[in-house]
Design an enzyme around this catalytic site. Sequence first.
Site, PDB file in Angstrom:
ATOM      1  N   THR A 125     -25.156   1.857 -28.645  1.00 42.78           N
ATOM      2  CA  THR A 125     -24.257   0.815 -29.124  1.00 42.78           C
ATOM      3  C   THR A 125     -24.244  -0.393 -28.194  1.00 42.78           C
ATOM      4  OG1 THR A 125     -21.901   0.318 -29.401  1.00 42.78           O
ATOM      5  CG2 THR A 125     -22.414   2.180 -28.016  1.00 42.78           C
ATOM      6  N   ASP A 126     -23.960  -1.561 -28.772  1.00 44.49           N
ATOM      7  CA  ASP A 126     -23.825  -2.768 -27.937  1.00 44.49           C
ATOM      8  C   ASP A 126     -22.589  -2.691 -27.035  1.00 44.49           C
ATOM      9  OD1 ASP A 126     -21.857  -3.094 -29.888  1.00 44.49           O
ATOM     10  OD2 ASP A 126     -22.450  -5.130 -30.446  1.00 44.49           O
ATOM     11  N   GLU A 127     -21.696  -1.720 -27.326  1.00 41.88           N
ATOM     12  CA  GLU A 127     -20.465  -1.628 -26.531  1.00 41.88           C
ATOM     13  C   GLU A 127     -20.751  -1.240 -25.084  1.00 41.88           C
ATOM     14  OE1 GLU A 127     -17.027   0.050 -28.509  1.00 41.88           O
ATOM     15  OE2 GLU A 127     -17.868  -0.407 -30.467  1.00 41.88           O
ATOM     16  N   TYR A 153     -15.005   5.657 -24.856  1.00 39.84           N
ATOM     17  CA  TYR A 153     -16.124   5.770 -25.802  1.00 39.84           C
ATOM     18  C   TYR A 153     -17.366   5.069 -25.253  1.00 39.84           C
ATOM     19  CZ  TYR A 153     -19.168   4.341 -29.672  1.00 39.84           C
ATOM     20  OH  TYR A 153     -20.265   4.082 -30.453  1.00 39.84           O
ATOM     21  N   SER A 156     -18.886   6.745 -22.279  1.00 40.56           N
ATOM     22  CA  SER A 156     -19.644   7.968 -22.582  1.00 40.56           C
ATOM     23  C   SER A 156     -21.001   7.620 -23.192  1.00 40.56           C
ATOM     24  CB  SER A 156     -18.850   8.889 -23.514  1.00 40.56           C
ATOM     25  OG  SER A 156     -18.727   8.335 -24.812  1.00 40.56           O
ATOM     26  N   LYS A 157     -21.047   6.599 -24.038  1.00 33.78           N
ATOM     27  CA  LYS A 157     -22.326   6.205 -24.650  1.00 33.78           C
ATOM     28  C   LYS A 157     -23.262   5.618 -23.585  1.00 33.78           C
ATOM     29  CE  LYS A 157     -23.418   6.157 -28.472  1.00 33.78           C
ATOM     30  NZ  LYS A 157     -24.131   7.185 -29.295  1.00 33.78           N
ATOM     31  N   LYS A 192     -12.138   3.254 -39.478  1.00 36.08           N
ATOM     32  CA  LYS A 192     -12.688   2.051 -38.866  1.00 36.08           C
ATOM     33  C   LYS A 192     -12.231   0.824 -39.650  1.00 36.08           C
ATOM     34  CE  LYS A 192     -15.101   4.590 -35.965  1.00 36.08           C
ATOM     35  NZ  LYS A 192     -16.344   5.221 -36.315  1.00 36.08           N
TER      36      LYS A 192
HETATM   37  P1  NAD Z   1     -19.408   8.893 -37.376  1.00 36.29           P
HETATM   38  O1  NAD Z   1     -18.200   9.198 -36.547  1.00 36.29           O
HETATM   39  O2  NAD Z   1     -19.228   8.382 -38.760  1.00 36.29           O
HETATM   40  O3  NAD Z   1     -20.308  10.214 -37.494  1.00 36.29           O
HETATM   41  C1  NAD Z   1     -20.541  11.055 -36.412  1.00 36.29           C
HETATM   42  C2  NAD Z   1     -21.148  12.361 -36.943  1.00 36.29           C
HETATM   43  O4  NAD Z   1     -21.468  13.186 -35.811  1.00 36.29           O
HETATM   44  C3  NAD Z   1     -20.185  13.169 -37.827  1.00 36.29           C
HETATM   45  O5  NAD Z   1     -20.862  13.649 -38.972  1.00 36.29           O
HETATM   46  C4  NAD Z   1     -19.758  14.326 -36.927  1.00 36.29           C
HETATM   47  O6  NAD Z   1     -19.448  15.510 -37.650  1.00 36.29           O
HETATM   48  C5  NAD Z   1     -20.991  14.504 -36.066  1.00 36.29           C
HETATM   49  N1  NAD Z   1     -20.697  15.122 -34.766  1.00 36.29           N
HETATM   50  C6  NAD Z   1     -19.697  14.807 -33.896  1.00 36.29           C
HETATM   51  N2  NAD Z   1     -19.740  15.620 -32.829  1.00 36.29           N
HETATM   52  C7  NAD Z   1     -20.805  16.457 -33.014  1.00 36.29           C
HETATM   53  C8  NAD Z   1     -21.384  17.505 -32.244  1.00 36.29           C
HETATM   54  N3  NAD Z   1     -20.854  17.866 -31.055  1.00 36.29           N
HETATM   55  N4  NAD Z   1     -22.456  18.133 -32.719  1.00 36.29           N
HETATM   56  C9  NAD Z   1     -22.993  17.783 -33.932  1.00 36.29           C
HETATM   57  N5  NAD Z   1     -22.480  16.812 -34.704  1.00 36.29           N
HETATM   58  C10 NAD Z   1     -21.395  16.154 -34.249  1.00 36.29           C
HETATM   59  O7  NAD Z   1     -20.280   7.920 -36.482  1.00 36.29           O
HETATM   60  P2  NAD Z   1     -21.210   6.682 -36.945  1.00 36.29           P
HETATM   61  O8  NAD Z   1     -20.362   5.481 -37.064  1.00 36.29           O
HETATM   62  O9  NAD Z   1     -22.082   7.115 -38.047  1.00 36.29           O
HETATM   63  O10 NAD Z   1     -22.082   6.501 -35.627  1.00 36.29           O
HETATM   64  C11 NAD Z   1     -23.303   7.220 -35.461  1.00 36.29           C
HETATM   65  C12 NAD Z   1     -23.919   6.864 -34.119  1.00 36.29           C
HETATM   66  O11 NAD Z   1     -24.174   5.458 -34.076  1.00 36.29           O
HETATM   67  C13 NAD Z   1     -23.025   7.175 -32.931  1.00 36.29           C
HETATM   68  O12 NAD Z   1     -23.834   7.673 -31.897  1.00 36.29           O
HETATM   69  C14 NAD Z   1     -22.432   5.828 -32.558  1.00 36.29           C
HETATM   70  O13 NAD Z   1     -22.137   5.766 -31.180  1.00 36.29           O
HETATM   71  C15 NAD Z   1     -23.571   4.891 -32.920  1.00 36.29           C
HETATM   72  N6  NAD Z   1     -23.189   3.519 -33.302  1.00 36.29           N
HETATM   73  C16 NAD Z   1     -22.236   3.309 -34.255  1.00 36.29           C
HETATM   74  C17 NAD Z   1     -21.925   2.008 -34.631  1.00 36.29           C
HETATM   75  C18 NAD Z   1     -20.912   1.743 -35.712  1.00 36.29           C
HETATM   76  O14 NAD Z   1     -20.608   0.566 -35.982  1.00 36.29           O
HETATM   77  N7  NAD Z   1     -20.368   2.741 -36.384  1.00 36.29           N
HETATM   78  C19 NAD Z   1     -22.590   0.935 -34.039  1.00 36.29           C
HETATM   79  C20 NAD Z   1     -23.565   1.194 -33.060  1.00 36.29           C
HETATM   80  C21 NAD Z   1     -23.866   2.493 -32.712  1.00 36.29           C
HETATM   81  P1  TYD Z   2     -13.442  -0.570 -35.102  1.00 40.43           P
HETATM   82  O1  TYD Z   2     -13.853  -0.517 -36.527  1.00 40.43           O
HETATM   83  O2  TYD Z   2     -12.598   0.532 -34.552  1.00 40.43           O
HETATM   84  O3  TYD Z   2     -14.802  -0.723 -34.253  1.00 40.43           O
HETATM   85  P2  TYD Z   2     -15.017  -1.076 -32.669  1.00 40.43           P
HETATM   86  O4  TYD Z   2     -13.734  -0.929 -31.956  1.00 40.43           O
HETATM   87  O5  TYD Z   2     -16.004  -0.037 -32.259  1.00 40.43           O
HETATM   88  O6  TYD Z   2     -15.552  -2.467 -32.634  1.00 40.43           O
HETATM   89  O7  TYD Z   2     -12.677  -1.927 -34.838  1.00 40.43           O
HETATM   90  C1  TYD Z   2     -13.279  -3.183 -35.122  1.00 40.43           C
HETATM   91  C2  TYD Z   2     -12.330  -4.253 -34.647  1.00 40.43           C
HETATM   92  O8  TYD Z   2     -11.149  -4.214 -35.460  1.00 40.43           O
HETATM   93  C3  TYD Z   2     -11.843  -4.060 -33.210  1.00 40.43           C
HETATM   94  O9  TYD Z   2     -11.716  -5.342 -32.597  1.00 40.43           O
HETATM   95  C4  TYD Z   2     -10.473  -3.411 -33.362  1.00 40.43           C
HETATM   96  C5  TYD Z   2      -9.979  -3.993 -34.674  1.00 40.43           C
HETATM   97  N1  TYD Z   2      -9.089  -3.117 -35.464  1.00 40.43           N
HETATM   98  C6  TYD Z   2      -7.868  -3.621 -35.949  1.00 40.43           C
HETATM   99  O10 TYD Z   2      -7.495  -4.784 -35.703  1.00 40.43           O
HETATM  100  N2  TYD Z   2      -7.093  -2.793 -36.708  1.00 40.43           N
HETATM  101  C7  TYD Z   2      -7.440  -1.506 -36.989  1.00 40.43           C
HETATM  102  O11 TYD Z   2      -6.665  -0.788 -37.655  1.00 40.43           O
HETATM  103  C8  TYD Z   2      -8.699  -1.012 -36.507  1.00 40.43           C
HETATM  104  C9  TYD Z   2      -9.146   0.395 -36.800  1.00 40.43           C
HETATM  105  C10 TYD Z   2      -9.498  -1.861 -35.756  1.00 40.43           C
END
Ligand code: NAD
Ligand code: TYD
Length: 340
Positions: A125-127, A153, A156-157, A192
């Site tokens: 992640t970019d985070e 979060y 850990s990433k 989210k």
């Molecule tokens: P998500 O929370 O929707 O899905 C996570 C999945 O992982 C779930 O199906 C969960 O059951 C599974 N999981 C959790 N712990 C586990 C374990 N110990 N063993 C096996 N499976 C497990 O997450 P997402 O938004 O799809 O993100 C997927 C990946 O992409 C993550 O690594 C996240 O850090 C990365 N990422 C997400 C975003 C975003 O905007 N959502 C952006 C950049 C990177």
């Molecule tokens: P989120 O979807 O949790 O992603 P991330 O924190 O990984 O960027 O949140 C996106 C943005 O929205 C973040 O700046 C936090 C904000 N946010 C709210 O303002 N209200 C909410 O209820 C949530 C879940 C997020």
Amino acid sequence: MTIIVTGGAGFIGSNFIYYQLKNHPDDRIVCLDALTYAGNLATLKEAMKNPNFRFVKGDIANQTDVNRLFEEEHPDMVVNFAAESHVDCSIENPRLFLETNIMGTQTLMDACRHYGITRYHQVATDEVYGDLPLDRPDLFFTENTPIHTSSPYSASKASADLLVLAYWRTYQLPVSITRCSNNYGPYHFPEKLIPLMISRALADESLPVYGTGENVRDWLYVEDHCSAIDLVIRKGRVGEIYNIGGHNERTNLQVVKAILHELHKPETLIHYVTDRPGHDRRYAIDPSKIHSELGWLPQTKFDDGIRLTVKWYLEHRKWWEDILVGDYQNYYEQMYKDRQ
Ligand code: NAD
Ligand code: TYD
């Protein structure tokens, strides 16, 4: 080729599985997912019909689960999406994030070393880069931006990324890493920002915007993320990091207003709430490396993507309503009661 996709019952992993089954129909995809609260097997219902797909319930941090799967499947690649992914949850319970995101990555890579693999890919992640100031729109994250995390979060990433690079340097494990900006699109869990606001606005409930709503995220339609990972695992260089983003920066308030506009709901639903502790101000990706090396470009602009996303949530109410009432967690028992 056999690819293990971990975390494939979650948001991005499931979209990636559908992308692979459609674009590489000869490859076998094996999903390993622990089905935490964020995993929803109903999402993979269509994939289950494909003979080249297998679902296995298991924990990436459990060596027995992981080794058994490697012995059964002899995978060529592992693409690791599995993670605890919600920043707010990491503020409440950091330990679980360290166990899955760090120890899970180590467990998977140890199996890759032991059994042999052509590629281990870490979905990052970019985070990990921390945040950028709101008054410097000229600044972007490059692959050389120092790691500087804010939340448990992102810490850990970032730790997982460092381990991945260590396994490349020390053991020559063929790894790659992609660091992507915020995704949105189908199957996004309604904790989210975007799916939460869509589901609450449809119920005419207040929309909790943290702080002033001025924080900026760089939004990428999930299919564009999947196409980028697909390119990196097949054509990207081992040992490399690739940033992924599409220059779609929006403030949270702009995002929430766009959703209200699409749903014809009033802006009076917006409700400002206490800010997230340590809230990152701005994320913005410079994707020029993946563009120049691999020719990747995103296909979906934010205005189109948000329209497609709202439409998807309107047409798939059962998917997210089952999540809101908790029914989705019975799906595994329903699907697998006769198979075990
Ligand atoms: P998500 O929370 O929707 O899905 C996570 C999945 O992982 C779930 O199906 C969960 O059951 C599974 N999981 C959790 N712990 C586990 C374990 N110990 N063993 C096996 N499976 C497990 O997450 P997402 O938004 O799809 O993100 C997927 C990946 O992409 C993550 O690594 C996240 O850090 C990365 N990422 C997400 C975003 C975003 O905007 N959502 C952006 C950049 C990177
Ligand atoms: P989120 O979807 O949790 O992603 P991330 O924190 O990984 O960027 O949140 C996106 C943005 O929205 C973040 O700046 C936090 C904000 N946010 C709210 O303002 N209200 C909410 O209820 C949530 C879940 C997020």
